[in-house]
Design an enzyme around this catalytic site. Sequence first.
Site, PDB file in Angstrom:
ATOM      1  N   LYS A  95       2.576   9.744   8.497  1.00 60.65           N
ATOM      2  CA  LYS A  95       1.996   9.171   9.508  1.00 60.65           C
ATOM      3  C   LYS A  95       2.426   9.491  10.941  1.00 60.65           C
ATOM      4  O   LYS A  95       2.410  10.918  11.493  1.00 60.65           O
ATOM      5  CB  LYS A  95       1.883   7.423   9.709  1.00 60.65           C
ATOM      6  CG  LYS A  95       0.768   7.291   8.493  1.00 60.65           C
ATOM      7  CD  LYS A  95       0.253   5.671   8.630  1.00 60.65           C
ATOM      8  CE  LYS A  95      -0.825   5.531   7.773  1.00 60.65           C
ATOM      9  NZ  LYS A  95      -0.637   4.868   6.412  1.00 60.65           N
ATOM     10  N   PHE A 142       0.728  -1.169   0.066  1.00 55.76           N
ATOM     11  CA  PHE A 142       0.155   0.016  -0.068  1.00 55.76           C
ATOM     12  C   PHE A 142       0.816   1.162  -0.010  1.00 55.76           C
ATOM     13  O   PHE A 142       1.681   1.457   0.856  1.00 55.76           O
ATOM     14  CB  PHE A 142      -0.981   0.156   1.044  1.00 55.76           C
ATOM     15  CG  PHE A 142      -1.706   1.106   1.355  1.00 55.76           C
ATOM     16  CD1 PHE A 142      -3.133   1.083   0.606  1.00 55.76           C
ATOM     17  CD2 PHE A 142      -1.501   2.560   1.907  1.00 55.76           C
ATOM     18  CE1 PHE A 142      -3.670   2.444   0.130  1.00 55.76           C
ATOM     19  CE2 PHE A 142      -2.526   3.504   2.040  1.00 55.76           C
ATOM     20  CZ  PHE A 142      -3.379   3.511   1.166  1.00 55.76           C
ATOM     21  N   ASP A 166       9.266   2.727   1.412  1.00 57.17           N
ATOM     22  CA  ASP A 166       8.311   3.268   1.977  1.00 57.17           C
ATOM     23  C   ASP A 166       8.197   3.251   3.533  1.00 57.17           C
ATOM     24  O   ASP A 166       7.740   2.310   3.850  1.00 57.17           O
ATOM     25  CB  ASP A 166       6.923   2.782   1.255  1.00 57.17           C
ATOM     26  CG  ASP A 166       5.746   3.578   1.815  1.00 57.17           C
ATOM     27  OD1 ASP A 166       5.869   4.334   2.788  1.00 57.17           O
ATOM     28  OD2 ASP A 166       4.786   3.484   1.130  1.00 57.17           O
TER      29      ASP A 166
END
Length: 416
Positions: A256, A140, A225
């Site tokens: 995040k 993702f 990532d």
Amino acid sequence: MSTAEQFQQHVLPTYGRFALVPERGEGCHLWDADGKHYYDFCTGIAVCSLGHCHPRLVEAIREQAGKLIHCSNLYQIPLQAELAEEINTHHVRLPGKVFFSNSGAEANDGLIKSARRFGHKRPQEDGSPRYEVLTFLQSFHGRTLGSMSATGQAKIQEGFDPLLPGFRYLPYNDIAALEHAVRPETAAILLEPIQGEGGINSATPEFLRAVAALCKKHDLLLLIDEVQAGFGRCGDAMAWRMIAPEVEPDGISWAKGMGGGVPIGSFWLSDRAIDADGTALSSLMGPGSHGSTYGGNPLVCAASLAVLKEIREQNLASHAIRMETRIRETILSWKLPVITEIRGSGLLLGVALDPALIPTPEGKTPALVVVSKLMELGLLVPPAGPNTIRLLPPLNVSADEIDAALAILRKGLNAI
Ligand SMILES: *Cc1c(COP(=O)(O)O)cnc(C)c1O
């Protein structure tokens, strides 16, 4: 009109939302509009790394908001420079340069653009640019056109084709599949060190090393990532270091947890030379190549600086490992057949459930059944794929809070 009705009438229905209305938070504690208490082991999906309303973060935001909230990237922004230095010196600890975005998807778009630039600078034998980025199934990387195209999950892309060309998805942790994967147009490999949304799957050290070796062999960029896994959550400042510390990425993305709740993301490019002239990779993204109006404004940089300094000074990455051990030992001691596996690292943990042991109504997944039950009992956790729930407490969660939350987990699973 109730909030739910207001949503229905005025907000695009892109999310399936629970009825819960969070109102106030402190550390890993959250209270809803009716005053009901929850242990928050969702933390806005690994965003509130210091828990809710940490005094250092609140004070940093308060102080900066009264001084200067925003100014353009046309000017010098001391807090942005200071934050980049904090990231480079204390967290990445490799020579490189940072760009600030507002989200993880944008950070990954930045990495994808960097890979394209690299492919122009280091083209194929016939002179045409390289452009392809290899990514992995179940990955993702975000919801923008670029990061969605990089994401190896059909359900994320459904109905949005044609996608951005130049991506191919390989099976994760499959070293043999890497062997024949590289084509003349391939420029980079992008991967999560631990797949978050895809169900908490950690890269094996052998796999991460094989990817890095392949990048060296074929002159590809190694892009990592760390949007969900980075900045202490997995037990080291950088999650890839937990897995294979000798690996040196060419590019990294974050978001995040780095802002503790303010919208900030970033990507990093190495200063390493990419050709015989000594051209630095980071120099490829020169003036005019990229931008973001909000990116790295004084307010979000003040907040992120407070978060990253707190994580470093309190050594919260090591604390995450201690709490991981406590969680694993406690859950294993229950010997519950419904729990098949605990995956992940630090406080990015997935508890895998046996779907055969969970009565699941039509249209729900076993993970959602458990998530709903735990919510009823006062514990918030997000799902990760159909059969896994995630435990994402704040990095400064205490042993007592872990014990209390796990008692609810046990009670919920027994009730099911
Ligand atoms: C959440 C996430 C993203 C996307 O971040 P947004 O801030 O939602 O755009 C990208 N990569 C990973 C690994 C993520 O977990």
